[in-house]
Scaffold this motif. Structure first.
Motif, mmCIF file in Angstrom:
data_model
loop_
_atom_site.group_PDB
_atom_site.id
_atom_site.type_symbol
_atom_site.label_atom_id
_atom_site.label_comp_id
_atom_site.label_asym_id
_atom_site.label_seq_id
_atom_site.Cartn_x
_atom_site.Cartn_y
_atom_site.Cartn_z
ATOM 1 N N GLY A 1 -67.596 18.040 -18.776
ATOM 2 C CA GLY A 1 -68.578 17.719 -17.584
ATOM 3 C C GLY A 1 -68.139 16.675 -16.768
ATOM 4 N N PHE A 2 -69.025 16.140 -15.891
ATOM 5 C CA PHE A 2 -68.774 15.174 -14.946
ATOM 6 C C PHE A 2 -69.846 13.851 -15.163
ATOM 7 C CE2 PHE A 2 -71.822 17.979 -12.769
ATOM 8 C CZ PHE A 2 -72.831 16.753 -12.104
ATOM 9 N N CYS A 3 -69.327 12.956 -14.580
ATOM 10 C CA CYS A 3 -70.436 11.809 -14.634
ATOM 11 C C CYS A 3 -70.685 11.258 -13.057
ATOM 12 C CB CYS A 3 -69.680 10.614 -15.242
ATOM 13 S SG CYS A 3 -70.639 9.042 -15.331
ATOM 14 N N MET A 4 -71.886 11.134 -12.706
ATOM 15 C CA MET A 4 -72.466 10.693 -11.282
ATOM 16 C C MET A 4 -72.932 9.422 -11.533
ATOM 17 S SD MET A 4 -74.941 12.657 -8.862
ATOM 18 C CE MET A 4 -75.698 11.651 -7.515
ATOM 19 N N VAL A 5 -72.625 8.417 -10.482
ATOM 20 C CA VAL A 5 -73.207 6.920 -10.684
ATOM 21 C C VAL A 5 -74.606 6.780 -9.906
ATOM 22 C CG1 VAL A 5 -72.719 4.557 -10.753
ATOM 23 C CG2 VAL A 5 -70.802 6.122 -11.143
ATOM 24 N N GLY A 6 -75.322 6.160 -10.483
ATOM 25 C CA GLY A 6 -76.724 6.121 -9.645
ATOM 26 C C GLY A 6 -76.810 5.049 -8.720
ATOM 27 N N PHE A 7 -76.089 5.340 -7.647
ATOM 28 C CA PHE A 7 -76.330 4.436 -6.545
ATOM 29 C C PHE A 7 -77.237 4.967 -5.602
ATOM 30 C CE2 PHE A 7 -71.983 3.243 -7.585
ATOM 31 C CZ PHE A 7 -72.217 1.802 -8.088
ATOM 32 N N ASN A 8 -78.542 4.913 -5.700
ATOM 33 C CA ASN A 8 -79.558 5.651 -4.835
ATOM 34 C C ASN A 8 -79.544 5.412 -3.474
ATOM 35 O OD1 ASN A 8 -80.784 3.513 -6.450
ATOM 36 N ND2 ASN A 8 -82.434 4.029 -4.972
ATOM 37 N N ASN A 9 -79.220 4.175 -2.965
ATOM 38 C CA ASN A 9 -79.433 3.848 -1.563
ATOM 39 C C ASN A 9 -78.662 4.616 -0.719
ATOM 40 O OD1 ASN A 9 -81.303 1.431 -1.705
ATOM 41 N ND2 ASN A 9 -79.625 0.634 -3.109
ATOM 42 N N ARG A 10 -77.665 5.327 -1.284
ATOM 43 C CA ARG A 10 -76.893 5.992 -0.336
ATOM 44 C C ARG A 10 -77.554 7.415 -0.003
ATOM 45 N NH1 ARG A 10 -70.920 7.290 -2.932
ATOM 46 N NH2 ARG A 10 -70.560 5.226 -3.666
ATOM 47 N N PHE A 11 -78.951 7.707 -0.762
ATOM 48 C CA PHE A 11 -79.561 8.699 -0.328
ATOM 49 C C PHE A 11 -80.683 8.234 0.693
ATOM 50 C CE2 PHE A 11 -77.195 9.962 -4.113
ATOM 51 C CZ PHE A 11 -76.777 11.173 -3.886
ATOM 52 N N THR B 1 -69.237 9.148 -7.068
ATOM 53 C CA THR B 1 -68.206 9.491 -8.398
ATOM 54 C C THR B 1 -67.940 8.073 -9.080
ATOM 55 O OG1 THR B 1 -66.353 8.973 -6.955
ATOM 56 C CG2 THR B 1 -67.027 10.926 -6.608
ATOM 57 N N VAL B 2 -67.521 8.472 -10.241
ATOM 58 C CA VAL B 2 -67.295 7.512 -11.220
ATOM 59 C C VAL B 2 -65.941 6.575 -10.574
ATOM 60 C CG1 VAL B 2 -65.665 6.772 -13.477
ATOM 61 C CG2 VAL B 2 -67.741 8.691 -13.068
#
Length: 354
Positions: A116-126, A327-328
């Motif tokens: 699987g993959f791991c995504m990092v929660g930097f929500n401000n990018r969205f 991304t990680v």
């Protein structure tokens, strides 16, 4: 192809941010199947609020899931992210990547080898204005982006003295690793994640450990200054190999007005973005018709960055492809900068990363 809302998703860590994510998932009609926490009260609250099973053991939750959100205190990110990846699940891991750079490296290693993959929660990018800035950059409107002024400053905003946020052993630091990580990430994102070669920084602890800490609002309960052993502000200057730079101001508490302002400076144009209000202004200059300066206010739709982040994650899980954003490896670069700021402060000198 699987629909994103058919992805069976669970949450590891049922505190405040875990509950926030659960609410957002339910609002979008996602297939939230359960949660996990070692704390019985947290499990009871989750079950009562969402009517879903809450497990004490992560393996029991993993059996029901295609993917998980890990929203535990920082010290436990590695334990649960790596075990979920090892179980073949996709992972959305809340920021920061870990409480130490060594732990972050181990998460990155596990992600590289995982199915699987791991995504990092930097929500401000969205955030909608951030997306507009990136669009203008991609189409060349800003020319070459060379410097970002990154501010994430609270006047009095220490989160719950006595909570894990104010414990170096659990959080890995204070204001810098809590909210500063967002500021560093967003600044490096605007610069297309250049190779950082030098960091000079100073962290301070001036307010959180005081008996007379004065505040009007506090997230969480105040247990007083005992055990407060983290920074409550930081200042830093970050230099990249391509000559681009970042000036950083971060604080949970300081004697100045609060600011969430990011200033993006390019050779052809720039922008000021207020992370708190979503206000966006583009700054330009020209000689056509006479020398002139232009400040254009940009109005965007009201957005929900956490919901957009979740949507990107679930779409990637459904498609079976790791997202190109958050991304990680990007999270690891941010973690190394945070670590370098702490090391620079301790040494009283600039730290080289190259």
């Amino acid at each position: 192809m699987t629909h994103p809302n058919d992805v069976a998703v669970g949450i590891v860590g049922l505190g405040g941010i875990g509950s926030h994510h659960a609410t957002k998932l339910v609002e979008r009609g996602a297939n939230l199947v359960g949660g996990m926490d070692i704390d019985g009260d947290a499990r009871a609250r989750f079950h009562e609020e969402f009517g879903l099973p809450a497990y004490e053991d992560e393996a029991a939750l993993y059996e029901e899931c295609d993917a998980v959100l890990v929203t535990t205190p920082n010290r436990f990110h590695e334990e649960y992210a790596t075990s979920a990846l090892g179980a073949g699940l996709d992972v959305l891991l809340e920021k920061p990547l870990a409480h130490t750079v060594a732990s972050a490296e181990r998460i990155a290693d596990a992600a590289r080898d995982a199915e699987g993959f791991c995504m990092v929660g930097f929500n401000n990018r969205f955030a909608e204005p951030v997306r507009v800035i990136k669009h203008y950059q991609d189409e060349g409107r800003f020319g070459e982006t060379t410097h970002v002024e990154a501010n994430y400053v609270r006047r009095r905003g220490v989160p719950g003295r006595g909570s894990w946020f104010t414990s170096a052993d659990v959080a890995g630091g204070g204001a810098l690793i809590d909210i500063g990580v967002h500021a560093v990430d967003l600044a490096l994102y605007f610069l297309d994640h250049p190779e950082v070669v030098e960091v000079s920084g100073e962290t301070r602890s001036e307010f959180g450990g005081r008996d007379d800490y004065a505040y009007v609002h506090m997230w969480g309960d105040d247990a007083g200054p005992e055990g407060f052993d983290v920074d409550d502000s930081a200042s830093a200057f970050i230099r990249a190999a391509d000559g681009s730079t970042v000036s950083l101001e971060v604080a949970w508490a300081t004697n100045r007005p609060a600011t969430d302002e990011f200033v993006v400076r390019g050779t052809e144009a720039g922008a000021t973005f207020d992370r708190g209000s979503d206000d966006l202004t583009v700054h330009e200059a020209g000689v056509g018709g006479g020398h002139h300066l232009t400040d254009a206010s940009v109005e965007t739709r009201e957005g929900d960055a956490h919901a957009a982040e979740q949507a990107t994650f679930l779409e990637a899980v459904a498609a079976g492809e790791a997202p190109a954003i958050n991304t990680v490896e990007e999270g690891l670069r941010v973690q190394r900068v945070i670590d370098a700021i702490y090391r620079s402060s301790e040494a009283g000198a600039a730290v080289r990363l190259d």
